[in-house]
Design a protein around this motif. Structure first.
Motif, PDB file in Angstrom:
ATOM      1  N   TYR A   1      38.309  38.902  31.041  1.00 25.32           N
ATOM      2  CA  TYR A   1      37.697  39.058  32.346  1.00 25.32           C
ATOM      3  C   TYR A   1      37.980  37.698  33.085  1.00 25.32           C
ATOM      4  O   TYR A   1      38.356  36.710  32.449  1.00 25.32           O
ATOM      5  N   ASN A   2      38.317  37.778  34.289  1.00 26.46           N
ATOM      6  CA  ASN A   2      38.523  36.681  35.373  1.00 26.46           C
ATOM      7  C   ASN A   2      37.297  35.729  35.606  1.00 26.46           C
ATOM      8  O   ASN A   2      36.541  36.406  36.282  1.00 26.46           O
ATOM      9  N   MET A   3      37.183  34.621  35.013  1.00 25.72           N
ATOM     10  CA  MET A   3      36.135  33.975  35.217  1.00 25.72           C
ATOM     11  C   MET A   3      35.909  33.438  36.516  1.00 25.72           C
ATOM     12  O   MET A   3      34.900  33.360  37.370  1.00 25.72           O
ATOM     13  N   ILE A   4      36.968  33.020  37.072  1.00 25.08           N
ATOM     14  CA  ILE A   4      36.916  32.405  38.500  1.00 25.08           C
ATOM     15  C   ILE A   4      37.479  33.433  39.427  1.00 25.08           C
ATOM     16  O   ILE A   4      38.210  34.229  39.259  1.00 25.08           O
ATOM     17  N   SER A   5      37.120  33.060  40.785  1.00 24.02           N
ATOM     18  CA  SER A   5      37.688  34.135  41.866  1.00 24.02           C
ATOM     19  C   SER A   5      39.141  33.926  41.946  1.00 24.02           C
ATOM     20  O   SER A   5      39.704  33.233  41.578  1.00 24.02           O
ATOM     21  N   GLU A   6      39.466  35.401  42.214  1.00 27.30           N
ATOM     22  CA  GLU A   6      41.082  35.489  42.322  1.00 27.30           C
ATOM     23  C   GLU A   6      41.621  34.663  43.214  1.00 27.30           C
ATOM     24  O   GLU A   6      42.927  33.982  43.365  1.00 27.30           O
ATOM     25  N   ARG A   7      40.817  34.277  44.386  1.00 29.59           N
ATOM     26  CA  ARG A   7      41.298  33.528  45.431  1.00 29.59           C
ATOM     27  C   ARG A   7      41.376  31.953  45.014  1.00 29.59           C
ATOM     28  O   ARG A   7      42.099  31.383  45.833  1.00 29.59           O
TER      29      ARG A   7
ATOM     30  N   PHE B   1      29.819  29.646  44.518  1.00 33.77           N
ATOM     31  CA  PHE B   1      29.974  30.995  45.043  1.00 33.77           C
ATOM     32  C   PHE B   1      31.457  31.186  45.206  1.00 33.77           C
ATOM     33  O   PHE B   1      32.392  32.087  44.815  1.00 33.77           O
ATOM     34  N   LYS B   2      32.177  30.089  45.934  1.00 40.56           N
ATOM     35  CA  LYS B   2      33.629  30.005  46.387  1.00 40.56           C
ATOM     36  C   LYS B   2      34.248  30.002  44.813  1.00 40.56           C
ATOM     37  O   LYS B   2      35.393  30.760  45.014  1.00 40.56           O
ATOM     38  N   ALA B   3      33.956  29.510  43.799  1.00 42.02           N
ATOM     39  CA  ALA B   3      34.382  29.162  42.951  1.00 42.02           C
ATOM     40  C   ALA B   3      34.554  30.658  41.902  1.00 42.02           C
ATOM     41  O   ALA B   3      35.486  31.054  41.438  1.00 42.02           O
ATOM     42  N   LEU B   4      33.442  31.467  42.191  1.00 43.38           N
ATOM     43  CA  LEU B   4      33.441  32.372  41.127  1.00 43.38           C
ATOM     44  C   LEU B   4      33.464  33.927  41.636  1.00 43.38           C
ATOM     45  O   LEU B   4      33.927  34.757  41.093  1.00 43.38           O
ATOM     46  N   LEU B   5      33.136  33.919  43.153  1.00 40.19           N
ATOM     47  CA  LEU B   5      33.084  35.323  43.574  1.00 40.19           C
ATOM     48  C   LEU B   5      34.355  36.060  44.104  1.00 40.19           C
ATOM     49  O   LEU B   5      35.194  35.528  44.875  1.00 40.19           O
ATOM     50  N   ASN B   6      34.638  37.231  43.593  1.00 42.48           N
ATOM     51  CA  ASN B   6      35.576  38.183  44.180  1.00 42.48           C
ATOM     52  C   ASN B   6      34.873  39.074  45.256  1.00 42.48           C
ATOM     53  O   ASN B   6      33.621  39.578  44.940  1.00 42.48           O
ATOM     54  N   PRO B   7      35.640  39.589  46.021  1.00 43.36           N
ATOM     55  CA  PRO B   7      34.762  40.407  47.160  1.00 43.36           C
ATOM     56  C   PRO B   7      34.130  41.756  46.316  1.00 43.36           C
ATOM     57  O   PRO B   7      34.824  42.182  45.308  1.00 43.36           O
ATOM     58  N   GLY B   8      32.787  42.073  46.501  1.00 41.20           N
ATOM     59  CA  GLY B   8      32.256  43.253  46.016  1.00 41.20           C
ATOM     60  C   GLY B   8      31.549  42.732  44.785  1.00 41.20           C
ATOM     61  O   GLY B   8      30.500  43.411  44.254  1.00 41.20           O
TER      62      GLY B   8
END
Lengths: 401, 401
Positions: free
Chosen positions: A6-12, B121-128
């Motif tokens: 699982y991707n822990m951190i945001s893809e961005r 949240f910037k570090a963690l979240l992907n859209p959705g």
């Protein structure tokens, strides 16, 4: 749970984590070398951390405020845009200096210029909106624009003068263009965009606004405004183009980079001014700053006429510029900020950066500013460091030329 | 150019501009009434701006630092995560108090808790990605999550106790669930989540992590940690659930809301800890904070054992709670923070808020916390204000009951 699947951190965030700021990496390399060889044996030209202390006004005002002001007010919440009296005092100072006509409501106090740019883009950008920058430029602009799903559009550098390439600029404006960033005086070149350049830039924007049928905002990022030399004037852009938003920081002018204090100016003349002011003020809140730090707001409000010792930087500038050009290095003479942008004697400037490290000289590759073939030197260091670095640069020149 | 046809501000900002914070609007209404009737004739229970001054340690440390520390360091850049010595000092203080095992590297100093949540949240979240909150909750959480294209999922309130509704919580966790926010002590109810509640919550999360096959981060927003009464213990959540991130602020504990200073704790035990620390540190930079304000970082690092006068709030709490319940108002007895969450005697609590205004009493409607039928009173006001408000509340009760 399968770790790592699982991707822990945001893809961005992954590209940023994989490729952390080259400037910061250099900063840490500098600290390593200093621990190894001693502070005075390392010539760290890599980061723009002012070495000239804040003017006396800052320290005196802090002490006066802490001793005499009600701490509940001094450290308390205020309007998200900042203390009214502070904004009024800065507006009046700008009006006195530049003949502008700002009121308190045109200013939003921000957590430095970086935060000012973020709230501006948050306020303005829809996904896919384009923001034009002139190379070389501070690469963080790309991150700020991307934070709001904007698209950064680069104009290639004019390496003969490092003034903006206006022909190419014109060709890159289209219906998606929402904003243009200029940085004056300029990081990383130290160039000051002349009034002539600004007038031409404004004329292009006015023409293109009509053509595309919507405002194109000119965002003037001006943390180096007070650092100009040789009596050069830094034009105040709201006077040349009405759709201008100014971002300012006290990081350099009062040597307060760690305090994170600056402001954004959104003039009445700007198309949609009230909406943009409201949106940027709300962005200040919801992006998490809420407001600029309160004590230091009060400090800058009272120290509007204070300035750091610009002569110190000027002496550094002259000594380093003359020393390096005498050794055969090529460089546009800087008239502002505290940077030299030196042409690399090797084709790949990263080799130049690596070669310099052998002499404990730290510089940043131009590719970190979208301008390979050059290196940036920050001369906001001690004068002794400049003097002592020159013999080392001489050895470096001998090796490379 | 056709004015008004083109959208000046971002589409995403329009809902915020059209519906600016109800709490802030009330704050401004308060200022209007105070100007009209006099400061002491308006009972403003609308905003959480501490009225107890910062402890002496704060003022003494500021003066000492300004007099004795090199200003280039004091006001200068440091690692984006904050000064190493400050993070070390806070880590040690947490370890002493809560038996945790944090090092400096587990802490990132932030521009208040709001910024701490944003970088998380910037570090963690992907859209959705979904983030679960328990109603009632601070509505800004919705904005913070939306900033990164996350989706806020509400669990409805248990109005008998205002402890989280764990059955409904369990049913709302699915593969898209990336995080859960808890706020303890709780805004707007003043409730403290008990150890029993936390253990059950942790057990659900552990079970669901296995089920969905990826970490579910528990984000503990704790600006009110030090404001707990009746000897109640506020559990430290990293000890109950390994995938916990703690967000803290000194806004209330040291009465420094305007200074914007707090931190995020990311423990080693957290799944993907190193990546998350890196990503959050970079987010601190690219969202524009760069780092938490430097002088005030040094201050909180030295004042780790200082605290505001909690007894002052406690006296307010008791006086207001007893006064209101005696008048027939219904309210869960608060054990933390500085809020009372009072059941509205009218079906629509906005009528209650409006009726109170006639007596110069300002409160916030529960619908501003996703919990209609209630109102929030912030009792971080002067004791005199509490005392003088009670006869006005009596008139209000007479009108409504």
């Amino acid at each position: 749970m399968k770790k790592g699947v699982y991707n822990m951190i945001s893809e961005r965030m992954k590209p940023y984590v994989n490729n952390n700021s080259a400037i910061r990496a250099m900063f840490e390399e500098g600290n390593r070398l200093k621990a190894l060889y001693g502070e005075d044996k390392v010539f760290d030209f890599s980061i723009g951390n002012p070495n000239v202390p804040a003017p006396d006004c800052v320290q005196e005002t802090i002490i006066d405020l802490v001793k005499n002001m009600d701490p509940v007010v001094l450290h308390g919440y205020m309007n998200n845009a900042g203390f009214e009296d502070v904004r009024q005092s800065i507006a009046e100072s700008l009006n006195r200096r530049f003949g502008t006509n700002f009121a308190a409501k045109n200013l939003i106090m921000t957590v430095g210029a970086a935060s000012g740019l973020n709230i501006t883009f948050k306020a303005l950008l829809n996904p896919g909106d384009e923001v034009i920058v002139f190379a070389p430029y501070f690469l963080e602009y790309g991150a700020y624009v991307k934070n709001y799903d904007g698209v950064l559009v680069e104009v290639s550098p004019d390496t003969s003068t490092f003034q903006p390439n206006l022909e190419e600029f014109k060709s890159k404006i289209n219906e998606k263009t929402k904003a243009v960033i200029v940085n004056n005086p300029h990081n990383p070149t130290g160039v000051v965009y002349s009034e002539d350049t600004i007038k031409k830039l404004a004329a292009i924007l006015e023409e293109k606004e009509k053509e595309v049928g919507h405002p194109i905002y000119l965002i003037s990022d001006e943390p180096y405004r007070e650092l100009a030399y040789d009596g050069v004037e830094v034009p105040y852009l709201t006077k040349y183009y009405k759709d201008t938003i100014v971002g300012y920081s006290y990081s350099k002018s009062l040597s307060l980079p760690g305090e994170r204090i600056g402001y954004v100016v959104i003039p009445d003349e700007l198309d949609g001014s009230d909406e943009v002011i409201q949106a940027a003020t709300i962005a200040n809140r919801i992006l998490g700053s809420v407001n600029a730090p309160s004590l230091i707001q009060k400090v800058v409000g009272r120290c509007v006429d204070a300035a750091v010792n610009v002569e110190y930087y000027d002496r550094n500038r002259k000594t380093l510029y003359e020393g390096l050009t005498k050794l055969g290095f090529e460089c546009v003479k800087p008239q502002g900020a505290f940077y030299l942008f030196v042409k690399s004697p090797t084709k790949d400037e990263k080799e130049f950066v690596e070669a310099a490290k052998k002499y404990n000289i730290l510089m940043v590759a131009g590719s970190s500013f979208a301008c390979p073939g050059y290196v940036r030197l920050s001369y906001c260091v001690s004068y002794e460091s400049i003097q002592n670095s020159l013999p080392e640069f001489a050895k470096l020149a001998k090796e490379l030329f």
